[in-house]
Enzyme design. Structure first.
Site, PDB file in Angstrom:
ATOM      1  N   CYS A   7      10.034   4.626  -3.297  1.00 57.14           N
ATOM      2  CA  CYS A   7      10.972   3.801  -4.054  1.00 57.14           C
ATOM      3  C   CYS A   7      10.959   4.116  -5.555  1.00 57.14           C
ATOM      4  O   CYS A   7      11.509   5.121  -5.972  1.00 57.14           O
ATOM      5  CB  CYS A   7      10.715   2.329  -3.762  1.00 57.14           C
ATOM      6  SG  CYS A   7      12.121   1.277  -4.190  1.00 57.14           S
ATOM      7  N   HIS A  97       9.937   1.599   1.799  1.00 60.23           N
ATOM      8  CA  HIS A  97       8.571   1.084   1.661  1.00 60.23           C
ATOM      9  C   HIS A  97       7.831   1.129   3.006  1.00 60.23           C
ATOM     10  O   HIS A  97       7.872   0.147   3.748  1.00 60.23           O
ATOM     11  CB  HIS A  97       8.604  -0.360   1.155  1.00 60.23           C
ATOM     12  CG  HIS A  97       9.065  -0.488  -0.250  1.00 60.23           C
ATOM     13  ND1 HIS A  97       8.205  -0.419  -1.310  1.00 60.23           N
ATOM     14  CD2 HIS A  97      10.305  -0.646  -0.768  1.00 60.23           C
ATOM     15  CE1 HIS A  97       8.887  -0.552  -2.434  1.00 60.23           C
ATOM     16  NE2 HIS A  97      10.166  -0.689  -2.129  1.00 60.23           N
ATOM     17  N   GLU A  99       4.803   0.813   3.581  1.00 61.60           N
ATOM     18  CA  GLU A  99       3.696  -0.150   3.601  1.00 61.60           C
ATOM     19  C   GLU A  99       4.134  -1.512   4.153  1.00 61.60           C
ATOM     20  O   GLU A  99       3.286  -2.329   4.516  1.00 61.60           O
ATOM     21  CB  GLU A  99       3.094  -0.311   2.195  1.00 61.60           C
ATOM     22  CG  GLU A  99       3.920  -1.095   1.210  1.00 61.60           C
ATOM     23  CD  GLU A  99       5.017  -0.306   0.508  1.00 61.60           C
ATOM     24  OE1 GLU A  99       5.633  -0.879  -0.409  1.00 61.60           O
ATOM     25  OE2 GLU A  99       5.290   0.860   0.862  1.00 61.60           O
TER      26      GLU A  99
END
Length: 125
Positions: A7, A97, A99
């Protein structure tokens, strides 16, 4: 040095930023559009087909996308024809993302294909 940018990290590496006068590290030969999908309400999740990996979940939050990439940049994934994942030498840059999802495929790819340079058959037995 191997780098995995997600990002905002993609924006930091980009040589050019379409809608920003600033530039930062300029190590990735791409042009990026900041907040390309709009404000926070434009955030979304999708299934993404990533070259050399397969289909993975991807969560985009006020995400950028790549509007152009030099010929030596390997495009790994697109959403609606917009580039959202690339590899350039030892840099992996993505708009989303990983994560936020439970899938570790992007991390495995980075560690084994970029950091350790193993064959894809060793990554995904």
């Amino acid at each position: 040095m191997p780098v995995f940018a997600t990002c905002a990290g993609l924006i930091l590496l980009a040589e050019n930023i379409e809608n920003d006068e600033n530039s930062y590290f300029k190590t990735l030969p791409v042009t990026v559009r900041r907040n390309a999908y709009g404000r926070q309400l434009g955030s979304f999740s999708t299934e993404l087909d990533v070259k050399n990996i397969g289909t993975i979940p991807a969560t985009f939050i006020r995400a950028p996308y790549i509007t152009s990439a030099e010929n030596d940049v390997d495009v790994l994934a697109k959403v609606d024809e917009e580039i959202v994942a690339v590899q350039y030498k030892k840099q992996l840059a993505i708009s989303f993302h990983p994560e936020l999802d439970h899938d570790l495929s992007m991390y495995r790819y980075f560690l084994q294909e970029i950091v350790h340079k193993k064959s894809s058959s060793e990554i995904y037995p």
